[in-house]
Design a protein around this motif. Structure first.
Motif, mmCIF file in Angstrom:
data_model
loop_
_atom_site.group_PDB
_atom_site.id
_atom_site.type_symbol
_atom_site.label_atom_id
_atom_site.label_comp_id
_atom_site.label_asym_id
_atom_site.label_seq_id
_atom_site.Cartn_x
_atom_site.Cartn_y
_atom_site.Cartn_z
ATOM 1 N N SER A 197 0.853 -1.188 0.000
ATOM 2 C CA SER A 197 0.000 0.000 0.000
ATOM 3 C C SER A 197 0.890 1.240 0.000
ATOM 4 O O SER A 197 2.112 1.145 0.174
ATOM 5 C CB SER A 197 -0.918 0.003 1.223
ATOM 6 N N SER A 198 0.292 2.396 -0.192
ATOM 7 C CA SER A 198 1.037 3.655 -0.207
ATOM 8 C C SER A 198 0.405 4.629 0.780
ATOM 9 O O SER A 198 -0.796 4.916 0.684
ATOM 10 C CB SER A 198 1.040 4.279 -1.609
ATOM 11 N N LEU A 199 1.205 5.112 1.705
ATOM 12 C CA LEU A 199 0.714 6.124 2.633
ATOM 13 C C LEU A 199 0.662 7.461 1.898
ATOM 14 O O LEU A 199 1.634 7.851 1.249
ATOM 15 C CB LEU A 199 1.647 6.230 3.845
ATOM 16 N N PRO A 200 -0.448 8.183 1.981
ATOM 17 C CA PRO A 200 -0.528 9.469 1.276
ATOM 18 C C PRO A 200 0.407 10.517 1.876
ATOM 19 O O PRO A 200 0.783 10.439 3.047
ATOM 20 C CB PRO A 200 -1.993 9.891 1.475
ATOM 21 N N ASP A 201 0.770 11.481 1.060
ATOM 22 C CA ASP A 201 1.411 12.704 1.538
ATOM 23 C C ASP A 201 0.299 13.567 2.106
ATOM 24 O O ASP A 201 -0.584 14.015 1.371
ATOM 25 C CB ASP A 201 2.107 13.401 0.370
ATOM 26 N N TRP A 202 0.322 13.817 3.398
ATOM 27 C CA TRP A 202 -0.816 14.491 4.028
ATOM 28 C C TRP A 202 -1.003 15.911 3.508
ATOM 29 O O TRP A 202 -2.104 16.478 3.595
ATOM 30 C CB TRP A 202 -0.659 14.511 5.550
ATOM 31 N N GLN A 203 0.026 16.499 2.912
ATOM 32 C CA GLN A 203 -0.079 17.862 2.396
ATOM 33 C C GLN A 203 -0.545 17.921 0.943
ATOM 34 O O GLN A 203 -0.771 19.005 0.409
ATOM 35 C CB GLN A 203 1.267 18.569 2.536
ATOM 36 N N ASN A 204 -0.706 16.778 0.311
ATOM 37 C CA ASN A 204 -1.092 16.715 -1.098
ATOM 38 C C ASN A 204 -2.620 16.703 -1.204
ATOM 39 O O ASN A 204 -3.285 15.748 -0.803
ATOM 40 C CB ASN A 204 -0.498 15.470 -1.751
ATOM 41 N N GLU A 205 -3.166 17.753 -1.791
ATOM 42 C CA GLU A 205 -4.615 17.921 -1.841
ATOM 43 C C GLU A 205 -5.298 16.992 -2.835
ATOM 44 O O GLU A 205 -6.534 16.973 -2.910
ATOM 45 C CB GLU A 205 -4.952 19.374 -2.155
ATOM 46 N N LYS A 206 -4.538 16.223 -3.593
ATOM 47 C CA LYS A 206 -5.168 15.261 -4.498
ATOM 48 C C LYS A 206 -5.799 14.108 -3.713
ATOM 49 O O LYS A 206 -6.668 13.396 -4.224
ATOM 50 C CB LYS A 206 -4.174 14.725 -5.515
ATOM 51 N N HIS A 207 -5.357 13.929 -2.471
ATOM 52 C CA HIS A 207 -5.932 12.906 -1.609
ATOM 53 C C HIS A 207 -7.132 13.487 -0.856
ATOM 54 O O HIS A 207 -7.235 14.705 -0.669
ATOM 55 C CB HIS A 207 -4.891 12.393 -0.608
ATOM 56 N N THR A 208 -8.011 12.616 -0.418
ATOM 57 C CA THR A 208 -9.174 13.073 0.345
ATOM 58 C C THR A 208 -8.743 13.555 1.726
ATOM 59 O O THR A 208 -7.660 13.185 2.226
ATOM 60 C CB THR A 208 -10.204 11.950 0.510
ATOM 61 N N ILE A 209 -9.563 14.374 2.339
ATOM 62 C CA ILE A 209 -9.245 14.867 3.681
ATOM 63 C C ILE A 209 -9.104 13.713 4.674
ATOM 64 O O ILE A 209 -8.151 13.698 5.465
ATOM 65 C CB ILE A 209 -10.297 15.897 4.144
ATOM 66 N N PRO A 210 -10.009 12.723 4.689
ATOM 67 C CA PRO A 210 -9.810 11.596 5.615
ATOM 68 C C PRO A 210 -8.479 10.871 5.398
ATOM 69 O O PRO A 210 -7.812 10.493 6.367
ATOM 70 C CB PRO A 210 -11.001 10.679 5.305
ATOM 71 N N GLU A 211 -8.077 10.691 4.139
ATOM 72 C CA GLU A 211 -6.802 10.026 3.866
ATOM 73 C C GLU A 211 -5.639 10.854 4.387
ATOM 74 O O GLU A 211 -4.693 10.310 4.981
ATOM 75 C CB GLU A 211 -6.642 9.816 2.358
ATOM 76 N N ARG A 212 -5.681 12.141 4.181
ATOM 77 C CA ARG A 212 -4.600 13.022 4.623
ATOM 78 C C ARG A 212 -4.498 13.046 6.147
ATOM 79 O O ARG A 212 -3.399 13.006 6.718
ATOM 80 C CB ARG A 212 -4.819 14.428 4.070
ATOM 81 N N VAL A 213 -5.646 13.107 6.807
ATOM 82 C CA VAL A 213 -5.654 13.132 8.277
ATOM 83 C C VAL A 213 -5.148 11.811 8.842
ATOM 84 O O VAL A 213 -4.332 11.792 9.776
ATOM 85 C CB VAL A 213 -7.066 13.450 8.801
ATOM 86 N N ARG A 214 -5.603 10.689 8.283
ATOM 87 C CA ARG A 214 -5.137 9.387 8.773
ATOM 88 C C ARG A 214 -3.629 9.245 8.577
ATOM 89 O O ARG A 214 -2.924 8.676 9.432
ATOM 90 C CB ARG A 214 -5.874 8.242 8.065
ATOM 91 N N ALA A 215 -3.108 9.747 7.446
ATOM 92 C CA ALA A 215 -1.663 9.673 7.199
ATOM 93 C C ALA A 215 -0.904 10.504 8.227
ATOM 94 O O ALA A 215 0.135 10.074 8.751
ATOM 95 C CB ALA A 215 -1.349 10.153 5.783
ATOM 96 N N TYR A 216 -1.398 11.702 8.520
ATOM 97 C CA TYR A 216 -0.734 12.568 9.503
ATOM 98 C C TYR A 216 -0.744 11.915 10.887
ATOM 99 O O TYR A 216 0.285 11.902 11.589
ATOM 100 C CB TYR A 216 -1.436 13.925 9.561
ATOM 101 N N LEU A 217 -1.881 11.380 11.284
ATOM 102 C CA LEU A 217 -1.985 10.758 12.607
ATOM 103 C C LEU A 217 -1.139 9.489 12.690
ATOM 104 O O LEU A 217 -0.598 9.159 13.746
ATOM 105 C CB LEU A 217 -3.442 10.453 12.927
ATOM 106 N N GLU A 218 -1.025 8.768 11.580
ATOM 107 C CA GLU A 218 -0.160 7.581 11.539
ATOM 108 C C GLU A 218 1.272 7.942 11.890
ATOM 109 O O GLU A 218 1.933 7.265 12.685
ATOM 110 C CB GLU A 218 -0.234 6.951 10.138
ATOM 111 N N MET A 219 1.780 9.033 11.297
ATOM 112 C CA MET A 219 3.183 9.362 11.476
ATOM 113 C C MET A 219 3.467 10.210 12.706
ATOM 114 O O MET A 219 4.592 10.255 13.187
ATOM 115 C CB MET A 219 3.709 10.080 10.233
ATOM 116 N N ASN A 220 2.473 10.881 13.242
ATOM 117 C CA ASN A 220 2.701 11.754 14.387
ATOM 118 C C ASN A 220 2.168 11.205 15.701
ATOM 119 O O ASN A 220 2.503 11.737 16.759
ATOM 120 C CB ASN A 220 2.081 13.131 14.119
ATOM 121 N N CYS A 221 1.371 10.144 15.626
ATOM 122 C CA CYS A 221 0.749 9.636 16.852
ATOM 123 C C CYS A 221 0.840 8.119 17.020
ATOM 124 O O CYS A 221 0.898 7.625 18.146
ATOM 125 C CB CYS A 221 -0.731 10.043 16.891
#
Length: 325
Positions: A235-259
């Motif tokens: 699988s590929s973790l989204p770049d949380w700052q890339n707006e081509k991804h959905t907001i839920p995907e971006r938030v989950r990616a950020y929380l994965e790496m920061n929490c």
């Protein structure tokens, strides 16, 4: 009743003792291997030429993450070096298997003016993870004012940092350099240190190498770092700052790496009921149930717990938007 009380007291005492002894064992094992870390970053010959240019040398290979840990807006360069004729071996979407003598390098720095990076940068610290006899050792190296070398430190420190951001704002912070023992807060799993960001899903992205764009897993294979794999199998973790991804995907990616490195069954926040791992179904994370607490802690700058002194304003805005949907 008295017998029940006595048994309960003994049980609680045993649990506390087990936790204490486990922590003591971790500290003892860390102290035992600290002497394996070299005193100066120059001893590792990581960089070719002037260190401030951040040109990898001596077999160190560049790697990039789709989403990284927030550290007061610091820029980061990530490198890996493996022993001769050894490779890392993927086992799933998460951390691969690393051979002994693997070195992971992360250098934190700020551009003097992010609008024009030709105006130079300031190196703040370089953190190493070195695998020795199956265990990871953590070292923090602080760069001198001349930017010629960094020295291994045993205590945390603070330093004033000033830079101009991409919006022409002058930013001033008191950057916090963690002590080596603080590394366990994010890197501890089952009382042992482990890398946090070097997961297959976080590496499975396109990168530019030698003016050509290619999948990073393929590049790492070409460089002799990674055993053969098919990037499509991960699988590929989204770049949380890339707006081509959905907001839920971006938030989950950020929380994965920061929490998620703390909020998991083996991490330092194992007793918390909330989980942030990307691989966990949303319904099982309790993220929605804890949204007010998540917002509250982020607003106060208390999460992530280590390495931050200011709020990640852009991430906080995105997460608030996610919870308002």
């Amino acid at each position: 009743m008295k017998r029940i009380i006595i048994v309960t007291i003994l049980l609680v005492t045993a649990i506390i003792a087990a936790v204490y002894l486990a922590g003591s064992a971790y500290c003892a094992s860390t102290a035992q291997y600290d002497r394996m870390l070299l005193p100066r970053i120059s001893d590792y010959k990581i960089f070719a030429g002037e260190p401030v240019a951040l040109i990898p040398g001596n077999g160190f290979q560049l790697y990039e993450l789709s989403t990284g840990l927030f550290t007061d807006y610091a820029e980061k360069q990530r490198l890996i070096k493996l022993p001769a004729s050894k490779t890392i071996v993927a086992v799933n979407d998460g951390l691969p298997h690393f051979p002994d003598s693997t070195i992971l390098v992360k250098t934190f720095y700020y551009f003097n003016d992010k609008r024009n990076i030709s105006k130079g940068k300031r190196l703040i610290e370089t953190r190493l993870l070195v695998k020795y006899n199956g265990q990871w050792l953590a070292g923090t190296y602080v760069w001198n004012e001349a930017q010629t070398d960094a020295v291994l430190v045993s205590k945390g420190a603070t330093t004033a940092v000033s830079w101009i951001d991409e919006n022409a704002n002058t930013r001033n912070i008191t950057y916090r350099i963690p002590a080596p023992k603080d590394c366990a807060s994010c890197h501890k799993s089952n009382n042992l240190l482990l890398p946090a960001g070097f997961k297959m899903r976080n590496l499975n992205r396109n990168v530019v190498r030698n003016n050509a764009t290619l999948n990073q897993l393929q590049y790492l294979q070409n460089a002799g770092v990674l055993s053969p794999v098919d990037p499509a199998a991960f699988s590929s973790l989204p770049d949380w700052q890339n707006e081509k991804h959905t907001i839920p995907e971006r938030v989950r990616a950020y929380l994965e790496m920061n929490c998620a490195h703390c909020h998991n069954d083996k991490g330092s926040c194992a007793l918390s009921s909330v989980r942030f791992g990307w691989e966990i179904p949303l319904a099982d994370t309790r993220i929605e149930n804890k949204k007010y607490r998540i917002i509250n802690l982020m607003t106060k700058g208390r999460m992530p717990r280590i390495g931050t002194t200011i709020v990640d304003a852009e991430a906080l805005t995105l997460i608030k938007k996610y919870f308002q949907q």
